[in-house]
Design a protein around this motif. Structure first.
Motif, short mmCIF file in Angstrom:
data_model
loop_
_atom_site.label_atom_id
_atom_site.label_comp_id
_atom_site.label_asym_id
_atom_site.label_seq_id
_atom_site.Cartn_x
_atom_site.Cartn_y
_atom_site.Cartn_z
N HIS A 127 0.83 -1.20 0.00
CA HIS A 127 0.00 0.00 0.00
C HIS A 127 0.87 1.26 0.00
CE1 HIS A 127 -3.15 -2.88 1.30
NE2 HIS A 127 -3.95 -2.04 0.69
N LEU A 128 0.37 2.26 -0.71
CA LEU A 128 1.08 3.52 -0.84
C LEU A 128 0.13 4.67 -0.57
CD1 LEU A 128 2.65 2.68 -4.33
CD2 LEU A 128 3.83 2.44 -2.13
N ARG A 129 0.65 5.74 -0.02
CA ARG A 129 -0.12 6.98 0.14
C ARG A 129 0.37 7.95 -0.93
NH1 ARG A 129 -4.81 8.47 2.50
NH2 ARG A 129 -4.28 7.07 4.22
N ILE A 130 -0.56 8.34 -1.84
CA ILE A 130 -0.20 9.14 -3.00
C ILE A 130 -0.75 10.55 -2.84
CG2 ILE A 130 -0.31 9.28 -5.52
CD1 ILE A 130 1.12 6.81 -4.46
N ALA A 131 0.10 11.55 -3.10
CA ALA A 131 -0.32 12.94 -2.99
C ALA A 131 -0.90 13.46 -4.29
CB ALA A 131 0.86 13.81 -2.56
N SER A 134 0.23 12.05 -10.64
CA SER A 134 1.47 12.04 -11.40
C SER A 134 2.56 11.23 -10.72
CB SER A 134 1.95 13.46 -11.66
OG SER A 134 2.20 14.12 -10.43
N ALA A 135 2.45 11.04 -9.40
CA ALA A 135 3.46 10.29 -8.67
C ALA A 135 3.36 8.79 -8.90
CB ALA A 135 3.34 10.57 -7.18
N LEU A 136 2.25 8.32 -9.44
CA LEU A 136 2.05 6.88 -9.61
C LEU A 136 3.01 6.27 -10.61
CD1 LEU A 136 -1.85 6.67 -9.58
CD2 LEU A 136 -0.30 5.79 -7.85
N ALA A 137 3.29 7.00 -11.69
CA ALA A 137 4.14 6.43 -12.74
C ALA A 137 5.50 6.04 -12.21
CB ALA A 137 4.28 7.44 -13.87
N ALA A 138 6.07 6.83 -11.31
CA ALA A 138 7.39 6.53 -10.77
C ALA A 138 7.37 5.37 -9.79
CB ALA A 138 7.96 7.78 -10.10
N LEU A 139 6.19 5.10 -9.19
CA LEU A 139 6.10 4.07 -8.16
C LEU A 139 5.74 2.71 -8.72
CD1 LEU A 139 4.20 6.17 -5.49
CD2 LEU A 139 6.60 5.50 -5.41
N THR A 146 -0.35 -4.50 -12.09
CA THR A 146 -1.68 -4.12 -11.64
C THR A 146 -1.55 -3.02 -10.60
OG1 THR A 146 -2.55 -6.34 -12.01
CG2 THR A 146 -3.82 -4.91 -10.55
N LEU A 147 -2.35 -1.99 -10.74
CA LEU A 147 -2.39 -0.90 -9.78
C LEU A 147 -3.81 -0.83 -9.22
CD1 LEU A 147 -1.25 1.77 -8.50
CD2 LEU A 147 -2.15 2.93 -10.53
N LEU A 148 -3.93 -0.65 -7.92
CA LEU A 148 -5.23 -0.50 -7.29
C LEU A 148 -5.33 0.87 -6.64
CD1 LEU A 148 -4.07 -3.65 -6.47
CD2 LEU A 148 -6.50 -3.84 -5.93
N THR A 149 -6.50 1.49 -6.80
CA THR A 149 -6.74 2.78 -6.16
C THR A 149 -8.12 2.76 -5.51
OG1 THR A 149 -7.57 3.69 -8.25
CG2 THR A 149 -5.26 4.12 -7.70
N GLY A 157 -6.77 15.14 -2.80
CA GLY A 157 -5.70 15.18 -1.80
C GLY A 157 -5.04 13.82 -1.74
N ASN A 158 -4.47 13.49 -0.60
CA ASN A 158 -3.82 12.18 -0.45
C ASN A 158 -4.84 11.06 -0.66
OD1 ASN A 158 -1.40 13.36 0.12
ND2 ASN A 158 -1.63 13.21 2.35
N PHE A 159 -4.41 10.02 -1.35
CA PHE A 159 -5.27 8.86 -1.52
C PHE A 159 -4.41 7.62 -1.48
CE2 PHE A 159 -4.03 10.17 -5.76
CZ PHE A 159 -3.75 8.99 -6.43
N VAL A 160 -5.07 6.49 -1.28
CA VAL A 160 -4.38 5.21 -1.12
C VAL A 160 -4.34 4.48 -2.45
CG1 VAL A 160 -4.50 2.93 -0.03
CG2 VAL A 160 -4.93 4.99 1.31
N ALA A 161 -3.18 3.89 -2.73
CA ALA A 161 -3.02 3.02 -3.88
C ALA A 161 -2.27 1.78 -3.43
CB ALA A 161 -2.28 3.72 -5.00
#
Length: 248
Positions: A127-131, A134-139, A146-149, A157-161
């Motif tokens: 799990h990741l906390r995304i601000a 655009s930050a998802l591509a680097a992670l 597979t990416l989950l959001t 604002g901040n969301f979980v992925a």
């Protein structure tokens, strides 16, 4: 008695149709001349032909007509009930297709969503906390992945992925579910496609019922396809009012 051409003209059908009715056992001629092979029809055959055509106008197929043509009226009533129910289902499906097409005309979209039922699935994720999206591509690891959001609209604002984790990941069990799936065209950004998809769900009174899966698939030619899969359920008045981000 009438020859086949005379009967066809009287009733308004083709001779070919009458021959077909004979082949499938619905309407045989009263007699066939052994020398000329002419087919002759009488009043009995005329009445039977009109009954066949009447049942066709009620929506029965030739196979159904063959079953009920000489059957008791109760059997005919049952066949008509089944036909009416099938026609109603067909009308409902066509009305839904019209509504979807009208919505597409009124609100152009980058994707063409489809509803499907999928089975359970087990993933091991981190799990990741995304601000910001655009930050998802680097992670994210390179495709296939597979990416989950946990979102129901544009992130504010901040969301979980979550991304797959080979070792030490947290187990995530997704149940069998109804999903809305869309393939993102190569020229369309995933963020835009996702927003279009959420708007589409809102217009159909559907609410997000779990994490959205964003799958990046690669074929043998190394072409990449992005598939969005959103679990859904009918929206309630409260979920419509509270639509927005939904952190995990």
């Amino acid at each position: 008695m009438w020859r086949i051409g005379e009967l066809a003209r009287m009733v308004g059908v083709s001779e070919r149709t009458l021959r077909h009715y004979d082949r499938v056992g619905l309407l045989a001629p009263a007699t066939v001349d052994r020398t000329t092979r002419y087919r002759w029809y009488g009043v009995t055959e005329l009445a039977r032909l009109e009954r066949i055509r009447g049942l066709q106008h009620l929506g029965l197929s030739l196979r159904q007509i063959a079953d009920v043509l000489d059957a008791p009226d109760e059997q005919l009533q049952q066949a008509l009930t089944e036909t009416v129910n099938a026609l109603r289902r067909d009308l409902a499906a066509k009305a839904a297709a019209v509504a979807i097409a009208e919505d597409r005309l009124a609100t152009p979209m980058s994707v063409l969503p489809q509803t499907a039922t999928v089975g359970p699935r087990r993933l091991y994720v981190r799990h990741l906390r995304i601000a910001h999206p655009s930050a998802l591509a680097a992670l994210c690891p390179p495709p296939p992945t597979t990416l989950l959001t946990w979102l129901t609209g544009h992130p504010t604002g901040n969301f979980v992925a979550a991304v797959p984790a080979d070792r030490g990941g947290e187990r995530l069990d997704l149940p069998a579910r109804t999903v809305v799936r869309a393939v993102v065209p190569p020229a369309t950004g995933v963020v835009r496609a996702g927003l279009d998809l959420f708007d589409w769900l809102h217009r159909r009174a559907l609410t997000v019922a779990g994490p959205t899966l964003e799958e990046h698939l690669v074929d043998a030619d190394h072409a990449v396809a992005t598939v969005l899969e959103v679990p859904v359920r009918p929206a309630t008045p409260s979920t419509r009012r509270d639509a927005g981000t939904n952190p995990h």
